[in-house]
Design an enzyme around this catalytic site. Structure first.
Site, PDB file in Angstrom:
ATOM      1  N   ASP A   1       0.836  -1.199   0.000  1.00 24.49           N
ATOM      2  CA  ASP A   1       0.000   0.000   0.000  1.00 24.49           C
ATOM      3  C   ASP A   1       0.877   1.258   0.000  1.00 24.49           C
ATOM      4  O   ASP A   1       1.960   1.264   0.576  1.00 24.49           O
ATOM      5  CB  ASP A   1      -0.794  -0.075   1.312  1.00 24.49           C
ATOM      6  CG  ASP A   1      -1.997   0.807   1.344  1.00 24.49           C
ATOM      7  OD1 ASP A   1      -3.094   0.256   1.292  1.00 24.49           O
ATOM      8  OD2 ASP A   1      -1.824   2.029   1.447  1.00 24.49           O
TER       9      ASP A   1
ATOM     10  N   MET B   1      -9.134  11.009   6.842  1.00 21.77           N
ATOM     11  CA  MET B   1      -9.336  11.462   5.457  1.00 21.77           C
ATOM     12  C   MET B   1     -10.211  12.718   5.386  1.00 21.77           C
ATOM     13  O   MET B   1     -11.038  12.857   4.473  1.00 21.77           O
ATOM     14  CB  MET B   1      -9.920  10.322   4.599  1.00 21.77           C
ATOM     15  CG  MET B   1      -8.882   9.207   4.380  1.00 21.77           C
ATOM     16  SD  MET B   1      -9.555   7.698   3.630  1.00 21.77           S
ATOM     17  CE  MET B   1     -10.144   6.807   5.067  1.00 21.77           C
TER      18      MET B   1
ATOM     19  N   LYS C   1      -3.039   3.233  -3.493  1.00 18.74           N
ATOM     20  CA  LYS C   1      -4.150   4.096  -3.900  1.00 18.74           C
ATOM     21  C   LYS C   1      -4.167   5.200  -2.861  1.00 18.74           C
ATOM     22  O   LYS C   1      -4.420   4.937  -1.693  1.00 18.74           O
ATOM     23  CB  LYS C   1      -5.503   3.396  -3.781  1.00 18.74           C
ATOM     24  CG  LYS C   1      -5.612   2.106  -4.486  1.00 18.74           C
ATOM     25  CD  LYS C   1      -6.982   1.499  -4.246  1.00 18.74           C
ATOM     26  CE  LYS C   1      -7.240   1.194  -2.771  1.00 18.74           C
ATOM     27  NZ  LYS C   1      -8.541   0.582  -2.529  1.00 18.74           N
TER      28      LYS C   1
END
Lengths: 263, 263
Positions: free
Chosen positions: B38, B171, B59
């Site tokens: 990741d 986020m 990602k």
């Protein structure tokens, strides 16, 4: 700060399996002069601290075998002698427990404190169930709350239910019926729910059911502290979901409703 | 299950510092044949997997460099060849990310999956700030939510505020102004708030402020993803609280409002 003083490491011991300690925790233990050991931590952890004097300072549930003030005095005393004190706390030190007070007491005495994170039992429980706590199909997140009212008062269960987050409830086994009842005022009866006892340890036991049968199923299957209660749609992703649709269970739980530890 | 198949380990890499990996994670990496890495994980982790073929499948944010379906196909392909695939995910695999879908895809293919927990950045952020996330004087718990609306939709900020739990928002940096504004409808303007960028890594940066100045202070100090936003009275226990009471700050942030990583 007095350069002759030692330091205190607040070390999160994780949920039981010593392999779930961090590398940082293992290094701190190897260098420890004094280890203050929590009841909920795996006692085998002392093998990682071969040089240390080990003092057991467990407090389980409401039964305070070692008062908090005494633990704080012990940490101060040894650190002020210049020793490296490792205070081992079960799970994640920064989630419940008394880390806030311990940090304040140590700083008040001018003692350096290091914090080492660990795995909290709610995450170990999810790993045992084979689920994400926050599957995006079901929720925006997860709320970790304690039902230990003496320390934190009563959580607002209606407000928690309204968040639509997965709920991970710690120290709730003694009040599981009243917690489930409070949540049923806001959540559907068939909301998936689980109990994981000794999450992450060799004695882990898991039960997956639905909210309206949570208290009955957990009690009749003999689940007790220490355990995490999980409630929310995301729990329904567990392939271990074994509750029977339709009629409530009668009498003894089915044997397969209690799932043994998968090695 | 076909005994010739390999297995997949969903491995939580923690927040960056390799010392925050668990002993179990280090062992799994040492035994890995294939590592799927990741973006948010520390790239140095591959040194712990010397035998493995390493494939980067990052990602970040909305920019999907490797589609989820392709990652799932890669895992299946290598596991069905009999290899031990370690899927490295930043933070804790069971908190946000796509573990739920990956688990379902792997089980659908009859592949054995092991989950290894790790330290989520919200806990590392609290360690950096030197606070408990759930100081009993202030709250009943902590809620971890994502502001990544594409994956999870918009959290109900009013409901979250009503829980009186500490909020750990993941986020959220791109929408920090609208998040703060939504929370201000339910929480006092002086509610302690913090941003911790690259929590637990060598580049960690921390900012402690109050809710009504959160977006302005974080933006003017250049805070950006990946970062955790923390909101709640428990955050006020940080000894790093440096916001000035009274008048809002004008112009550039004070240098001491941004706190460098304490080694």
């Amino acid at each position: 700060m007095n350069t002759n003083t030692g330091k205190v490491t607040l070390l999160s011991a994780g949920p039981g399996d010593l392999d779930l300690l961090t590398l940082k925790a293992a290094k701190a233990l190897a260098a420890a002069d004094v280890v203050l050991l929590d009841d909920l931590a795996n006692a085998g952890i002392v093998t990682l601290a071969p040089q240390a004097r080990v003092i057991r300072v467990g407090k389980r549930g409401g039964c305070r075998s070692t008062p908090q003030a005494f633990i704080e005095r012990l940490m101060r005393r040894y650190a002020l002698k210049g020793l490296h004190v490792v205070r081992v706390k079960g799970g994640e030190a920064l989630l419940f427990g008394r880390a806030g007070e311990e940090l304040a007491a140590l700083r008040g005495a001018g003692i350096a404190v290091e914090i080492i994170n660990g795995i909290s039992s709610g995450f170990a429980a999810a790993a045992g169930l084979g689920i994400s706590l926050t599957h995006r199909r079901h929720c925006h997140g997860v709320s970790f709350v304690t039902a230990h009212t003496e320390d934190h008062g009563e959580p607002d269960w209606a407000a928690l239910a309204a968040t639509r987050t997965t709920l991970a409830i710690y120290m709730g086994m003694r009040r599981i019926a009243s917690i489930a009842s409070a949540l049923l005022a806001s959540l559907p009866a068939d909301t998936p729910a689980a109990v994981v006892q000794w999450a992450g340890g060799v004695d882990e036991r898991r039960l997956v059911t639905r909210l309206d049968r949570l208290a009955t199923d957990a009690t009749s299957a003999g689940f007790a502290s220490p355990a995490v209660i999980l409630v929310g749609a995301a729990i329904g992703e567990s392939v271990e979901r074994v509750w029977v649709e339709g009629e409530p269970m009668q009498g003894e739980p089915l044997a397969h409703e209690v799932i043994a530890h998968a090695a």
